[in-house]
Scaffold this motif. Structure first.
Motif, PDB file in Angstrom:
ATOM      1  N   TYR A 124       2.734   2.405 -11.275  1.00 20.01           N
ATOM      2  CA  TYR A 124       1.931   1.432 -12.019  1.00 20.01           C
ATOM      3  C   TYR A 124       1.318   2.082 -13.261  1.00 20.01           C
ATOM      4  O   TYR A 124       1.237   1.450 -14.320  1.00 20.01           O
ATOM      5  CB  TYR A 124       0.837   0.863 -11.124  1.00 20.01           C
ATOM      6  CG  TYR A 124       1.345   0.004  -9.996  1.00 20.01           C
ATOM      7  CD1 TYR A 124       1.913  -1.245 -10.248  1.00 20.01           C
ATOM      8  CD2 TYR A 124       1.259   0.428  -8.676  1.00 20.01           C
ATOM      9  CE1 TYR A 124       2.366  -2.030  -9.205  1.00 20.01           C
ATOM     10  CE2 TYR A 124       1.726  -0.357  -7.634  1.00 20.01           C
ATOM     11  CZ  TYR A 124       2.278  -1.575  -7.905  1.00 20.01           C
ATOM     12  OH  TYR A 124       2.753  -2.360  -6.888  1.00 20.01           O
ATOM     13  N   GLU A 125       0.887   3.316 -13.117  1.00 18.40           N
ATOM     14  CA  GLU A 125       0.298   4.008 -14.268  1.00 18.40           C
ATOM     15  C   GLU A 125       1.333   4.216 -15.365  1.00 18.40           C
ATOM     16  O   GLU A 125       1.051   4.033 -16.552  1.00 18.40           O
ATOM     17  CB  GLU A 125      -0.275   5.348 -13.805  1.00 18.40           C
ATOM     18  CG  GLU A 125      -1.460   5.203 -12.850  1.00 18.40           C
ATOM     19  CD  GLU A 125      -1.873   6.528 -12.258  1.00 18.40           C
ATOM     20  OE1 GLU A 125      -1.185   7.543 -12.539  1.00 18.40           O
ATOM     21  OE2 GLU A 125      -2.866   6.566 -11.500  1.00 18.40           O
TER      22      GLU A 125
ATOM     23  N   GLN B  23       0.808  -1.212   0.000  1.00 16.28           N
ATOM     24  CA  GLN B  23       0.000   0.000   0.000  1.00 16.28           C
ATOM     25  C   GLN B  23       0.845   1.267   0.000  1.00 16.28           C
ATOM     26  O   GLN B  23       0.325   2.358  -0.206  1.00 16.28           O
ATOM     27  CB  GLN B  23      -0.943  -0.013   1.209  1.00 16.28           C
ATOM     28  CG  GLN B  23      -1.987  -1.112   1.126  1.00 16.28           C
ATOM     29  CD  GLN B  23      -2.927  -1.120   2.309  1.00 16.28           C
ATOM     30  OE1 GLN B  23      -2.707  -0.410   3.286  1.00 16.28           O
ATOM     31  NE2 GLN B  23      -3.977  -1.931   2.223  1.00 16.28           N
ATOM     32  N   GLY B  24       2.149   1.100   0.228  1.00 19.93           N
ATOM     33  CA  GLY B  24       3.039   2.246   0.176  1.00 19.93           C
ATOM     34  C   GLY B  24       3.691   2.460  -1.172  1.00 19.93           C
ATOM     35  O   GLY B  24       4.436   3.434  -1.361  1.00 19.93           O
ATOM     36  N   VAL B  25       3.436   1.563  -2.133  1.00 24.18           N
ATOM     37  CA  VAL B  25       4.001   1.725  -3.477  1.00 24.18           C
ATOM     38  C   VAL B  25       3.206   2.797  -4.214  1.00 24.18           C
ATOM     39  O   VAL B  25       1.982   2.713  -4.308  1.00 24.18           O
ATOM     40  CB  VAL B  25       3.950   0.393  -4.252  1.00 24.18           C
ATOM     41  CG1 VAL B  25       4.514   0.580  -5.662  1.00 24.18           C
ATOM     42  CG2 VAL B  25       4.737  -0.676  -3.507  1.00 24.18           C
TER      43      VAL B  25
ATOM     44  N   THR C 195       6.557  -3.698  -8.353  1.00 22.90           N
ATOM     45  CA  THR C 195       6.206  -4.094  -6.990  1.00 22.90           C
ATOM     46  C   THR C 195       7.393  -4.654  -6.232  1.00 22.90           C
ATOM     47  O   THR C 195       7.715  -4.194  -5.132  1.00 22.90           O
ATOM     48  CB  THR C 195       5.063  -5.122  -7.019  1.00 22.90           C
ATOM     49  OG1 THR C 195       3.955  -4.582  -7.740  1.00 22.90           O
ATOM     50  CG2 THR C 195       4.639  -5.474  -5.611  1.00 22.90           C
ATOM     51  N   VAL C 196       8.044  -5.660  -6.799  1.00 22.67           N
ATOM     52  CA  VAL C 196       9.148  -6.329  -6.088  1.00 22.67           C
ATOM     53  C   VAL C 196      10.292  -5.368  -5.777  1.00 22.67           C
ATOM     54  O   VAL C 196      10.778  -5.337  -4.635  1.00 22.67           O
ATOM     55  CB  VAL C 196       9.633  -7.558  -6.877  1.00 22.67           C
ATOM     56  CG1 VAL C 196      10.895  -8.144  -6.242  1.00 22.67           C
ATOM     57  CG2 VAL C 196       8.536  -8.622  -6.931  1.00 22.67           C
TER      58      VAL C 196
ATOM     59  N   ARG D  69       0.310  -7.147 -15.998  1.00 20.86           N
ATOM     60  CA  ARG D  69       0.289  -7.273 -14.541  1.00 20.86           C
ATOM     61  C   ARG D  69       1.530  -8.000 -14.014  1.00 20.86           C
ATOM     62  O   ARG D  69       2.089  -7.616 -12.986  1.00 20.86           O
ATOM     63  CB  ARG D  69      -0.981  -8.022 -14.108  1.00 20.86           C
ATOM     64  CG  ARG D  69      -2.252  -7.216 -14.252  1.00 20.86           C
ATOM     65  CD  ARG D  69      -2.214  -6.005 -13.335  1.00 20.86           C
ATOM     66  NE  ARG D  69      -3.437  -5.223 -13.395  1.00 20.86           N
ATOM     67  CZ  ARG D  69      -4.502  -5.432 -12.639  1.00 20.86           C
ATOM     68  NH1 ARG D  69      -4.502  -6.428 -11.770  1.00 20.86           N
ATOM     69  NH2 ARG D  69      -5.560  -4.656 -12.755  1.00 20.86           N
ATOM     70  N   ILE D  70       1.941  -9.061 -14.705  1.00 21.40           N
ATOM     71  CA  ILE D  70       3.110  -9.820 -14.243  1.00 21.40           C
ATOM     72  C   ILE D  70       4.369  -8.972 -14.353  1.00 21.40           C
ATOM     73  O   ILE D  70       5.214  -8.952 -13.443  1.00 21.40           O
ATOM     74  CB  ILE D  70       3.249 -11.121 -15.057  1.00 21.40           C
ATOM     75  CG1 ILE D  70       2.039 -12.020 -14.816  1.00 21.40           C
ATOM     76  CG2 ILE D  70       4.541 -11.849 -14.693  1.00 21.40           C
ATOM     77  CD1 ILE D  70       2.068 -13.320 -15.617  1.00 21.40           C
ATOM     78  N   GLN D  71       4.520  -8.251 -15.458  1.00 20.04           N
ATOM     79  CA  GLN D  71       5.678  -7.383 -15.624  1.00 20.04           C
ATOM     80  C   GLN D  71       5.677  -6.248 -14.599  1.00 20.04           C
ATOM     81  O   GLN D  71       6.731  -5.864 -14.081  1.00 20.04           O
ATOM     82  CB  GLN D  71       5.695  -6.817 -17.040  1.00 20.04           C
ATOM     83  CG  GLN D  71       5.988  -7.859 -18.115  1.00 20.04           C
ATOM     84  CD  GLN D  71       5.811  -7.309 -19.519  1.00 20.04           C
ATOM     85  OE1 GLN D  71       4.992  -6.417 -19.751  1.00 20.04           O
ATOM     86  NE2 GLN D  71       6.579  -7.842 -20.470  1.00 20.04           N
ATOM     87  N   GLN D  72       4.511  -5.724 -14.282  1.00 20.95           N
ATOM     88  CA  GLN D  72       4.426  -4.692 -13.252  1.00 20.95           C
ATOM     89  C   GLN D  72       4.832  -5.242 -11.888  1.00 20.95           C
ATOM     90  O   GLN D  72       5.492  -4.550 -11.098  1.00 20.95           O
ATOM     91  CB  GLN D  72       2.995  -4.141 -13.185  1.00 20.95           C
ATOM     92  CG  GLN D  72       2.582  -3.323 -14.391  1.00 20.95           C
ATOM     93  CD  GLN D  72       1.144  -2.845 -14.285  1.00 20.95           C
ATOM     94  OE1 GLN D  72       0.608  -2.685 -13.182  1.00 20.95           O
ATOM     95  NE2 GLN D  72       0.500  -2.625 -15.426  1.00 20.95           N
TER      96      GLN D  72
END
Length: 335
Positions: free
Chosen positions: A219-220, A212-214, A237-238, A229-232
């Protein structure tokens, strides 16, 4: 305070004030006095129940000490005896195998569950609460007793489900009856790993707060660049939550290296390490030497070796993480 300011010469007062032992002003000295008064219970507790046992365990590790007689100095003999003990090396092997198996799985399931619970779905708070509740019990005695029943090869619920689904007379008759779990040396560590996954809701909660802090702007931007989604997940994310992954990895390794309660409870406190020493965790063998055989010197040496091993592993993880852990301040040149 321990230092009486009225009896200290002026030049010494200035030196003490310089080192922060005695504040320069009268009001500051009064505040410092009340500070030490209020913190004194913690200081006394730390000195008596933490620092003193640490220093004495270092001394006892160099002695033969069986509680009934005074310690006898033997130098590094306890460490040499441990390195020549096959059961000691077996305890290291068991603990290492459990750590390598349980920590990555706990991180994986905790992160995947956090990603799922970070979506906008109805009754999201209910699901988060339900998945976190098992973590409140953690590695307690109740959980160990519960899994000793669930994993019983004869009447345990898990093998009963396996036999019902894929047993000789099951819905899909594949002839699988399930392993012997805690009674089979090859399945003991996987059984304890399965038990450890019971409480990965705590890890899930940490990852959920990190997710929730990302910043959503990342992402946009990735979506505009055509990332799915997987590439994001792997490119946004990671990297953004990599400090949290490092934290949970280090704390997970430290916790796994100190596994004790479940192994002790499941063995009934009698046949420790059964079957065939396959559940002889490091701390369990330390307990056996200290409180069953009363070899306090040997057990103290084990404790200090464990400290060194955990310290080296932690330093190695910090060193290896320099290439893979992303900090926001990296771009600003603060680190």
């Amino acid at each position: 305070m321990a230092v009486q300011t009225a009896q200290v010469p002026a030049r010494h007062k200035r030196k003490l004030a310089l080192f922060g032992l005695i504040p320069a002003g009268k009001i500051e000295r009064r505040e410092a006095l009340w500070f030490w008064i209020f913190i004194s219970p913690w200081v006394i507790g730390f000195l008596a129940f933490t620092l003193y046992p640490i220093v004495m365990s270092a001394y006892y590790s160099m002695t033969v000490f069986n509680v009934a007689s005074p310690p006898v100095w033997v130098g590094f003999d306890n460490y040499i005896n441990l390195f020549n003990d096959r059961v000691y090396w077996k305890s290291l092997q068991v603990t290492g195998y459990y750590t390598l198996l349980s920590v990555p799985l706990g991180i994986f399931f905790g992160l995947m569950l956090a990603v799922l619970l970070n979506q906008r779905v109805p009754a999201l708070g209910v699901f988060r609460t339900l998945y976190y509740l098992p973590a409140l019990l953690g590695g307690s005695v109740a959980v160990a007793l519960l899994f000793s029943w669930l994993l019983n090869p004869q009447f345990g619920a898990i093998n009963l489900i396996i036999r019902t689904l894929v047993g000789p007379n099951g819905l899909i008759p594949l002839g699988i009856t399930g392993p012997r779990w805690l009674q089979d040396p090859n399945w003991v560590i996987p059984s304890f790993t399965l038990m450890s996954l019971w409480g990965f809701g705590g890890t899930m909660l940490i990852y959920l707060s990190a997710l929730q802090g990302v910043p959503t702007a990342l992402y946009e931007a990735a979506e505009i660049d055509g990332a799915n989604r997987i590439q994001q997940f792997f490119n946004v994310t990671v990297p953004m939550i990599s400090p949290v992954i490092l934290f949970t990895f280090i704390t997970g390794v430290i916790g796994a290296m100190q596994q004790f309660t479940a192994a002790y409870v499941i063995s009934g406190g009698m046949n420790l390490g059964a079957p065939a020493y396959s559940s002889m965790f490091y701390n369990l063998y330390l307990f056996l030497n200290a409180f069953r055989r009363y070899r306090m010197g040997l057990a103290s040496a084990q404790a200090w070796i464990l400290l060194v091993v955990i310290l080296l592993l932690t330093l190695a993880m910090f060193w290896a993480s320099r290439r893979y852990v992303h900090y926001e301040s990296d771009e600003e040149g603060a680190i």
